[in-house]
Design an enzyme around this catalytic site. Structure first.
Site, PDB file in Angstrom:
ATOM      1  N   ASP A   1       8.084  -7.091  -0.113  1.00  0.00           N
ATOM      2  CA  ASP A   1       8.301  -5.765  -0.494  1.00  0.00           C
ATOM      3  C   ASP A   1       9.701  -5.548  -1.145  1.00  0.00           C
ATOM      4  O   ASP A   1       9.963  -5.257  -2.296  1.00  0.00           O
ATOM      5  CB  ASP A   1       8.437  -4.895   0.716  1.00  0.00           C
ATOM      6  CG  ASP A   1       7.344  -4.904   1.587  1.00  0.00           C
ATOM      7  OD1 ASP A   1       6.463  -5.672   1.281  1.00  0.00           O
ATOM      8  OD2 ASP A   1       6.893  -4.092   2.465  1.00  0.00           O
TER       9      ASP A   1
ATOM     10  N   GLN B   1      -2.850  -7.308  -1.886  1.00  0.00           N
ATOM     11  CA  GLN B   1      -1.951  -8.258  -1.340  1.00  0.00           C
ATOM     12  C   GLN B   1      -2.397  -9.733  -1.650  1.00  0.00           C
ATOM     13  O   GLN B   1      -3.538  -9.867  -1.901  1.00  0.00           O
ATOM     14  CB  GLN B   1      -1.961  -7.765   0.178  1.00  0.00           C
ATOM     15  CG  GLN B   1      -0.590  -7.565   0.756  1.00  0.00           C
ATOM     16  CD  GLN B   1      -0.544  -7.115   2.313  1.00  0.00           C
ATOM     17  OE1 GLN B   1      -1.272  -6.938   2.726  1.00  0.00           O
ATOM     18  NE2 GLN B   1       0.644  -6.783   2.568  1.00  0.00           N
TER      19      GLN B   1
ATOM     20  N   TYR C   1      14.636  -8.204   5.972  1.00  0.00           N
ATOM     21  CA  TYR C   1      13.100  -8.073   5.691  1.00  0.00           C
ATOM     22  C   TYR C   1      12.988  -9.332   4.548  1.00  0.00           C
ATOM     23  O   TYR C   1      13.033 -10.607   5.108  1.00  0.00           O
ATOM     24  CB  TYR C   1      12.637  -6.928   4.839  1.00  0.00           C
ATOM     25  CG  TYR C   1      11.458  -6.463   5.100  1.00  0.00           C
ATOM     26  CD1 TYR C   1      10.665  -6.633   6.572  1.00  0.00           C
ATOM     27  CD2 TYR C   1      10.780  -5.797   4.268  1.00  0.00           C
ATOM     28  CE1 TYR C   1       9.466  -6.158   6.601  1.00  0.00           C
ATOM     29  CE2 TYR C   1       9.350  -4.872   4.410  1.00  0.00           C
ATOM     30  CZ  TYR C   1       8.802  -5.321   5.695  1.00  0.00           C
ATOM     31  OH  TYR C   1       7.611  -4.933   5.817  1.00  0.00           O
TER      32      TYR C   1
ATOM     33  N   TRP D   1      -4.095  -4.298   7.835  1.00  0.00           N
ATOM     34  CA  TRP D   1      -3.403  -5.053   6.729  1.00  0.00           C
ATOM     35  C   TRP D   1      -4.218  -6.166   6.225  1.00  0.00           C
ATOM     36  O   TRP D   1      -4.483  -7.259   7.171  1.00  0.00           O
ATOM     37  CB  TRP D   1      -1.798  -5.393   7.022  1.00  0.00           C
ATOM     38  CG  TRP D   1      -0.962  -4.448   6.592  1.00  0.00           C
ATOM     39  CD1 TRP D   1      -0.149  -4.427   5.410  1.00  0.00           C
ATOM     40  CD2 TRP D   1      -0.599  -3.254   7.288  1.00  0.00           C
ATOM     41  NE1 TRP D   1       0.886  -3.428   5.308  1.00  0.00           N
ATOM     42  CE2 TRP D   1       0.391  -2.573   6.344  1.00  0.00           C
ATOM     43  CE3 TRP D   1      -0.774  -2.648   8.354  1.00  0.00           C
ATOM     44  CZ2 TRP D   1       0.928  -1.432   6.596  1.00  0.00           C
ATOM     45  CZ3 TRP D   1      -0.252  -1.404   8.629  1.00  0.00           C
ATOM     46  CH2 TRP D   1       0.604  -0.863   7.770  1.00  0.00           C
TER      47      TRP D   1
ATOM     48  N   GLU E   1       8.234 -10.455  13.829  1.00  0.00           N
ATOM     49  CA  GLU E   1       7.746 -10.452  12.667  1.00  0.00           C
ATOM     50  C   GLU E   1       8.577 -11.390  11.670  1.00  0.00           C
ATOM     51  O   GLU E   1       7.807 -12.168  10.925  1.00  0.00           O
ATOM     52  CB  GLU E   1       8.137  -8.879  12.125  1.00  0.00           C
ATOM     53  CG  GLU E   1       7.521  -8.514  10.853  1.00  0.00           C
ATOM     54  CD  GLU E   1       7.661  -6.990  10.433  1.00  0.00           C
ATOM     55  OE1 GLU E   1       8.495  -6.475  10.907  1.00  0.00           O
ATOM     56  OE2 GLU E   1       7.367  -6.734   9.202  1.00  0.00           O
TER      57      GLU E   1
HETATM   58  C1  DGY Z   1       5.548  -1.624   5.015  1.00  0.00           C
HETATM   59  O1  DGY Z   1       5.165  -0.462   5.424  1.00  0.00           O
HETATM   60  O2  DGY Z   1       6.764  -2.155   5.236  1.00  0.00           O
HETATM   61  C2  DGY Z   1       4.614  -2.512   4.503  1.00  0.00           C
HETATM   62  O3  DGY Z   1       5.055  -3.920   4.005  1.00  0.00           O
HETATM   63  C3  DGY Z   1       3.779  -1.889   3.357  1.00  0.00           C
HETATM   64  O4  DGY Z   1       2.861  -2.675   3.211  1.00  0.00           O
END
Ligand code: DGY
Length: 433
Positions: free
Chosen positions: A168, A107, A354, A39, A398
């Site tokens: 996201d 990104q 998230y 990524w 994360e």
């Molecule tokens: C995901 O797959 O959750 C990622 O954030 C996409 O980049």
């Protein structure tokens, strides 16, 4: 809070081990299985972490990222070096037609900032050739953002997919994403919610829209102009705008060091445009920099953590800066572990989902750095201390619940380990704010 020396040494060892375990030979994955590819901004942060233990490996992480650069300068957000059944949507959905295969959106460009950090850390004999080789690639990528994601020269940078913002499912995208037509979305099966509790991930409605945007890009042959003019989603992002403005300043410093006069004046013009344009994102009701739907002109109404990146971007904007600092102080009183990705007093706050509330260590690093540079030492220490406490108490997750500190999403996460090594571990308290 101060972490004792023995515990800090244990965490250092764990963090190094995570970087090694997630190394796939020249590039790292963010974490095994959940994100089995390279990524973009994860790799830039990984390079910062490697910079603390193996400088050559740090440069290699950036070199492999730029192997995937498109001819038009875009650097994709995911690089697929093989097809892995653990992740959806994989290379067959994106159909980039590139070698290596990749996604078709970008990104936040933190790489130039990392290149400058590594270059200045030296040693010059080895760092300078590596930085010089990356310079034209960084320049082409930044130019792509300024031309393709700010086609009207507003001085703010848009994202054409929420994944491009790195945030996201932030509430920032709710209004513009609600207009995305999902009637043509082909059947698909998610892999993320097989591995992670669904309450920590975007919803099915979010995913339908994400896939509709991929299908749009794919169906127009990934034509950036078409995406900017007619794509179903195009929204100015304070996060991307501020990360790029900071990265442009770092690229300008490199241009100066390398005697790149032509590049220097081009970058100076980008910086001037962004400094003049950022006010377009200021929302006087929310008293924050907020996302703006460039199709309708509508703004999001909540304080997202990226509003605080105006300091990291080097904006000196008087009243706006004061409002931002007051909001950060208020939010840090509400949350034990700053900085939540979204205002904990807003109805849309969701502590585990998230980008709708959780605290992310890498964003803390950028916010903390900006605060320290502008002289807000106490707040900078708070943000850094909270980051260290989250990692010490929960592990290298994360992201984290800002209220309880519970770890969420994937574990043994590359960028959390890297942020520990490069910024949050107690050894940095002694040397910097
Ligand atoms: C995901 O797959 O959750 C990622 O954030 C996409 O980049």
């Amino acid at each position: 809070m101060m972490i004792d020396t023995r515990r800090a040494a244990e965490l250092d060892t764990q963090a190094r081990q995570i970087l090694q375990d997630n190394d796939r030979g020249g590039f790292t994955v963010p974490t095994a299985r959940l994100y089995p590819y390279q990524w973009n901004w994860d790799s830039a942060f990984a390079a910062r972490g490697f910079g603390e233990i193996d400088k050559d490996r740090a440069w290699t992480e950036l070199d492999t990222l730029f192997e995937a650069q498109w001819p038009d300068g875009m650097v994709p957000h995911i690089i697929f070096r093989r097809d892995d059944p653990d992740y959806f949507p994989g290379p067959r959905i994106w159909q980039s037609g590139t070698t290596p295969p990749s996604s078709g959106y970008s990104q936040p460009p933190v790489a130039a900032t990392v290149v400058r950090d590594l270059y200045e850390a030296g040693p010059k004999e080895t760092a300078e050739p590596r930085a010089r080789a990356l310079f034209p690639k960084l320049l082409a990528w930044h130019r792509w953002f300024h031309e393709q994601r700010d086609p009207d020269g507003l001085g703010v940078i848009a994202v054409a997919h929420p994944w491009e913002s790195g945030r996201d499912n932030s509430p920032d995208w709710d209004e513009p994403m609600s207009k995305v037509d999902t009637s043509g979305v082909e059947p698909y099966e998610r892999r993320d919610t097989v591995q992670i509790h669904a309450e920590m991930r975007p919803t099915k409605v979010d995913y339908d829209r994400y896939i509709a945007l991929i299908q749009f890009g794919r169906d127009c042959g990934w034509d950036s102009r078409e995406i900017a003019r007619n794509g179903p989603f195009f929204a100015a992002d304070p996060g991307l705008t501020f990360v790029l403005l900071r990265a442009d300043r770092d690229l300008l410093a490199l241009a100066g060091a390398f005697g790149e006069a032509g590049a220097k004046s081009e970058i100076e013009a980008w910086i001037a445009r962004a400094e003049g344009g950022a006010g377009y994102l200021w929302n006087p009701q929310a008293r924050a920099y907020c996302a703006r739907d460039l199709r309708s002109g509508e703004q999001s109404d909540g304080v997202s953590s990226v509003s605080f990146l105006s300091l990291y971007a080097g904006l000196k904007d008087g009243d706006h800066e004061r409002s931002n600092i007051e909001s950060l102080e208020r939010i840090s009183r509400v949350c034990r572990y700053s900085v939540p990705s979204f205002d904990p007093e807003h109805p849309k706050f969701d502590s585990l989902r998230y980008w709708r509330g959780p605290t992310w260590c890498v964003v803390n690093e950028l916010i903390g750095r900006g605060l320290a540079e502008r002289g807000y030492s106490e707040l900078a220490r708070r943000v850094r201390g909270d980051t260290g406490a989250l990692i010490e108490n929960a592990g290298f997750f994360e992201y984290f619940c800002p209220i309880t500190g519970r770890g969420a999403g994937g574990g043994d996460f590359t960028w959390t380990a890297a942020t520990w090594l490069a910024w949050a571990s107690p050894k940095h308290f002694a040397t910097k704010d």
